[in-house]
Design a protein around this motif. Sequence first.
Motif, PDB file in Angstrom:
ATOM      1  N   HIS A 110       2.909  42.524  56.323  1.00 10.47           N
ATOM      2  CA  HIS A 110       1.610  42.398  55.672  1.00 10.47           C
ATOM      3  C   HIS A 110       0.897  43.739  55.534  1.00 10.47           C
ATOM      4  O   HIS A 110       0.308  44.043  54.484  1.00 10.47           O
ATOM      5  CB  HIS A 110       0.743  41.421  56.469  1.00 10.47           C
TER       6      HIS A 110
ATOM      7  N   THR B  37       1.802  37.725  61.878  1.00 12.52           N
ATOM      8  CA  THR B  37       1.270  37.771  60.514  1.00 12.52           C
ATOM      9  C   THR B  37       0.625  39.109  60.159  1.00 12.52           C
ATOM     10  O   THR B  37       0.392  39.383  58.985  1.00 12.52           O
ATOM     11  CB  THR B  37       0.216  36.669  60.312  1.00 12.52           C
ATOM     12  N   GLU B  38       0.325  39.945  61.165  1.00 10.45           N
ATOM     13  CA  GLU B  38      -0.363  41.225  60.962  1.00 10.45           C
ATOM     14  C   GLU B  38      -1.669  41.041  60.194  1.00 10.45           C
ATOM     15  O   GLU B  38      -2.081  41.910  59.426  1.00 10.45           O
ATOM     16  CB  GLU B  38       0.535  42.210  60.207  1.00 10.45           C
ATOM     17  N   SER B  39      -2.353  39.917  60.429  1.00 13.61           N
ATOM     18  CA  SER B  39      -3.564  39.623  59.660  1.00 13.61           C
ATOM     19  C   SER B  39      -4.805  39.446  60.533  1.00 13.61           C
ATOM     20  O   SER B  39      -5.918  39.375  60.008  1.00 13.61           O
ATOM     21  CB  SER B  39      -3.365  38.362  58.814  1.00 13.61           C
ATOM     22  N   LYS B  40      -4.635  39.389  61.863  1.00 13.51           N
ATOM     23  CA  LYS B  40      -5.764  39.185  62.768  1.00 13.51           C
ATOM     24  C   LYS B  40      -5.812  40.315  63.803  1.00 13.51           C
ATOM     25  O   LYS B  40      -4.788  40.696  64.364  1.00 13.51           O
ATOM     26  CB  LYS B  40      -5.638  37.843  63.487  1.00 13.51           C
ATOM     27  N   ILE B  41      -7.012  40.828  64.030  1.00 12.84           N
ATOM     28  CA  ILE B  41      -7.186  41.837  65.075  1.00 12.84           C
ATOM     29  C   ILE B  41      -7.258  41.115  66.418  1.00 12.84           C
ATOM     30  O   ILE B  41      -8.152  40.286  66.638  1.00 12.84           O
ATOM     31  CB  ILE B  41      -8.440  42.678  64.832  1.00 12.84           C
ATOM     32  N   VAL B  42      -6.318  41.421  67.294  1.00 16.06           N
ATOM     33  CA  VAL B  42      -6.197  40.649  68.536  1.00 16.06           C
ATOM     34  C   VAL B  42      -6.210  41.504  69.800  1.00 16.06           C
ATOM     35  O   VAL B  42      -6.385  40.961  70.895  1.00 16.06           O
ATOM     36  CB  VAL B  42      -4.905  39.802  68.517  1.00 16.06           C
ATOM     37  N   ASN B  43      -6.018  42.808  69.682  1.00 22.39           N
ATOM     38  CA  ASN B  43      -5.884  43.627  70.893  1.00 22.39           C
ATOM     39  C   ASN B  43      -6.988  44.660  71.012  1.00 22.39           C
ATOM     40  O   ASN B  43      -7.433  45.239  70.016  1.00 22.39           O
ATOM     41  CB  ASN B  43      -4.531  44.353  70.897  1.00 22.39           C
TER      42      ASN B  43
ATOM     43  N   VAL C  53      -3.177  44.365  65.558  1.00 20.38           N
ATOM     44  CA  VAL C  53      -3.013  43.070  64.904  1.00 20.38           C
ATOM     45  C   VAL C  53      -1.951  42.217  65.576  1.00 20.38           C
ATOM     46  O   VAL C  53      -1.118  42.702  66.339  1.00 20.38           O
ATOM     47  CB  VAL C  53      -2.651  43.268  63.420  1.00 20.38           C
ATOM     48  N   ASP C  54      -1.977  40.918  65.250  1.00 20.37           N
ATOM     49  CA  ASP C  54      -0.960  40.018  65.773  1.00 20.37           C
ATOM     50  C   ASP C  54       0.384  40.351  65.148  1.00 20.37           C
ATOM     51  O   ASP C  54       0.471  40.719  63.974  1.00 20.37           O
ATOM     52  CB  ASP C  54      -1.329  38.567  65.473  1.00 20.37           C
TER      53      ASP C  54
END
Length: 252
Positions: free
Chosen positions: A234, A173-179, A169-170
């Motif tokens: 989050h 915000t720990e709310s989007k899968i980015v990696n 996650v980012d």
Amino acid sequence: MKTYVEKNSETINRWVDEGWEWGIPTSHEAFLEAKKGNWDVLLTPTVFVPKDWFLPFKGLKVLGLASGGGQQMPIFAALGAECTVIDVTDKQLESERLVSQREGYHIHIVKGDVTQRLPFEDESFDLIFHPVSNCYMEDVYGVFKEAYRVLKKGGRLLSGLDNGVNYMVDAETESKIVNQFPFNPLINEDQMKLLDEEDGGIQFSHGLEENIGGQLKAGFILKDIFEDYNSEGHLAKLHIPTFYATLSIKPE
């Protein structure tokens, strides 16, 4: 050219100077309480290690593996263990030295890279305490293999492990899968850039195949496990596990 281990050592030295929570040594009061039998220690951020994971401490030969910081070894020394700690970070080892001098116990302090062959004889220790540090190591199997070698038969390995979720996650915000996985900045330039921007050192994701499978391949028997969470953020609010700890035993 500096290795990633050397870069991580420099980064953690700086974190300690800035007040990193895992670089704050245990207090005199906590040491005295441990001598009375009142104590707890952490392998992961928030859940205390079950007391029945340990062996009787009197005369127990304990290795703190990548465990500098003066947080756990003082407690074990107060309980009667004979402690050795190995870590690659000067500031973390200085904390061990500070507490041992303050409290008047002996500890064998070794500066060393735990991703290499450990500077100890076969079957030297009864128990290895290995808090979360796998995320700073590219190859964890070699660490488990060496831990198995230096443990006595019947000895115990207590490990804190990162399950990789934090790397999905980012950071903000720990709310989007980015990696994508594996998270390995040595082979992914974008991930290295991300860590540089966050002053995150050089970190790696490791899955069950590496962390659990690595212990089993080294020869350990897995006896117990528990999950843990970030101390804030989050993911913690959603109660999503991000760490786990294992108790493994070297067969008799």
